[in-house]
Write a protein that holds these residues in place. Structure first.
Motif, PDB file in Angstrom:
ATOM      1  N   ALA A 193      29.752  -6.312  60.372  1.00 35.26           N
ATOM      2  CA  ALA A 193      29.411  -7.755  60.313  1.00 35.26           C
ATOM      3  C   ALA A 193      27.793  -8.407  60.108  1.00 35.26           C
ATOM      4  CB  ALA A 193      29.965  -8.838  61.041  1.00 35.26           C
ATOM      5  N   GLY A 194      27.286  -9.133  59.488  1.00 37.00           N
ATOM      6  CA  GLY A 194      26.218  -8.755  59.058  1.00 37.00           C
ATOM      7  C   GLY A 194      25.616  -9.649  57.194  1.00 37.00           C
ATOM      8  N   SER A 195      24.052  -9.521  57.478  1.00 37.76           N
ATOM      9  CA  SER A 195      23.207 -10.192  56.149  1.00 37.76           C
ATOM     10  C   SER A 195      23.397  -8.480  55.501  1.00 37.76           C
ATOM     11  CB  SER A 195      22.091 -10.440  55.987  1.00 37.76           C
ATOM     12  OG  SER A 195      22.467 -11.610  57.114  1.00 37.76           O
ATOM     13  N   TYR A 196      24.377  -8.839  53.448  1.00 36.36           N
ATOM     14  CA  TYR A 196      24.051  -8.005  53.000  1.00 36.36           C
ATOM     15  C   TYR A 196      23.228  -8.227  51.211  1.00 36.36           C
ATOM     16  CZ  TYR A 196      27.044  -4.833  56.122  1.00 36.36           C
ATOM     17  OH  TYR A 196      27.835  -4.345  57.342  1.00 36.36           O
ATOM     18  N   TRP A 197      22.498  -6.946  51.048  1.00 37.50           N
ATOM     19  CA  TRP A 197      22.347  -7.201  49.438  1.00 37.50           C
ATOM     20  C   TRP A 197      23.158  -6.706  49.211  1.00 37.50           C
ATOM     21  CZ3 TRP A 197      18.717 -11.106  48.356  1.00 37.50           C
ATOM     22  CH2 TRP A 197      17.564 -10.508  48.974  1.00 37.50           C
ATOM     23  N   VAL A 198      23.597  -7.428  48.280  1.00 36.84           N
ATOM     24  CA  VAL A 198      24.345  -6.663  46.985  1.00 36.84           C
ATOM     25  C   VAL A 198      24.296  -6.501  45.340  1.00 36.84           C
ATOM     26  CG1 VAL A 198      27.240  -7.010  46.582  1.00 36.84           C
ATOM     27  CG2 VAL A 198      26.826  -7.708  48.677  1.00 36.84           C
ATOM     28  N   GLN A 199      24.502  -5.464  44.909  1.00 33.39           N
ATOM     29  CA  GLN A 199      23.930  -5.460  43.134  1.00 33.39           C
ATOM     30  C   GLN A 199      24.568  -4.613  42.887  1.00 33.39           C
ATOM     31  OE1 GLN A 199      20.502  -2.967  43.103  1.00 33.39           O
ATOM     32  NE2 GLN A 199      19.529  -4.593  41.194  1.00 33.39           N
ATOM     33  N   ARG A 200      25.112  -4.835  41.695  1.00 33.96           N
ATOM     34  CA  ARG A 200      25.710  -4.088  40.719  1.00 33.96           C
ATOM     35  C   ARG A 200      25.275  -3.215  40.336  1.00 33.96           C
ATOM     36  NH1 ARG A 200      29.419  -7.197  36.186  1.00 33.96           N
ATOM     37  NH2 ARG A 200      27.367  -7.069  34.706  1.00 33.96           N
ATOM     38  N   GLN A 201      24.788  -1.547  40.348  1.00 33.61           N
ATOM     39  CA  GLN A 201      24.218  -0.598  39.807  1.00 33.61           C
ATOM     40  C   GLN A 201      24.703  -0.535  38.214  1.00 33.61           C
ATOM     41  OE1 GLN A 201      21.401   0.243  41.715  1.00 33.61           O
ATOM     42  NE2 GLN A 201      22.208  -0.245  43.420  1.00 33.61           N
ATOM     43  N   SER A 202      26.082  -0.526  37.657  1.00 35.96           N
ATOM     44  CA  SER A 202      26.075   0.088  36.838  1.00 35.96           C
ATOM     45  C   SER A 202      27.207  -1.030  36.526  1.00 35.96           C
ATOM     46  CB  SER A 202      26.550   0.604  36.527  1.00 35.96           C
ATOM     47  OG  SER A 202      27.457   1.295  36.630  1.00 35.96           O
ATOM     48  N   ASP A 203      28.330  -1.307  35.142  1.00 35.79           N
ATOM     49  CA  ASP A 203      29.629  -1.639  35.189  1.00 35.79           C
ATOM     50  C   ASP A 203      30.482  -0.281  36.416  1.00 35.79           C
ATOM     51  OD1 ASP A 203      28.719  -3.424  33.057  1.00 35.79           O
ATOM     52  OD2 ASP A 203      29.613  -2.059  31.578  1.00 35.79           O
TER      53      ASP A 203
END
Length: 144
Positions: free
Chosen positions: A51-61
């Motif tokens: 559990a926690g804070s996350y940065w979520v980023q789509r790197q590509s398709d």
């Protein structure tokens, strides 16, 4: 054909391919980075995350990075794009809860009618589900 000519011809055919791959990576780098607080431990493509804070980023398709804000540990998971309902106004993560396990299954981004599905689906133990746990439920977590 001499060896030098063969190498030159391979290079000439490889350069447009490499340029095309690099050009397609540029729009992916402009993707939105989402910050989300997940109040429970979860699994993303069979990788356990606390559990926690996350940065979520789509790197590509086909790739998504999930970085823990506190520890900076990052996992990269495979995804595939899907077409959803009309334009979404907010982003969210969709989890499936099976017993005491939570599985990240979808990532929705704002101003798009597309979402990303994780490639590895949770494997439910049907026999255990009927004996111990109720049917799986869906949990939505909004991003900031």
């Amino acid at each position: 054909m001499t060896r030098r000519a063969a190498i030159l011809s391979h290079l000439l055919f490889s350069l447009p391919l490499a340029a095309g791959l690099l050009a397609s990576a540029i729009p992916a780098s402009a993707q939105t980075t989402l910050k989300v607080d997940v109040p429970f431990a979860f699994s993303a493509n069979n990788q356990q995350l606390p559990a926690g804070s996350y940065w979520v980023q789509r790197q590509s398709d086909y790739f998504l990075s999930i970085r823990n804000v506190k520890t900076a540990s990052t996992v990269v998971v495979m995804i595939y794009p899907e077409k959803g309902s009309p334009l979404e106004s907010h982003s969210r993560l969709i989890f499936v809860r099976e017993g005491n396990q939570n599985y990240l299954t979808q990532v929705w981004t704002p101003d798009s009618n597309r979402y990303s599905k994780l490639t590895s689906r949770p494997r439910y133990n049907q026999e255990l589900r009927t004996q111990i746990h109720p049917a799986p439920s869906t949990i939505e977590v909004a991003t900031k």
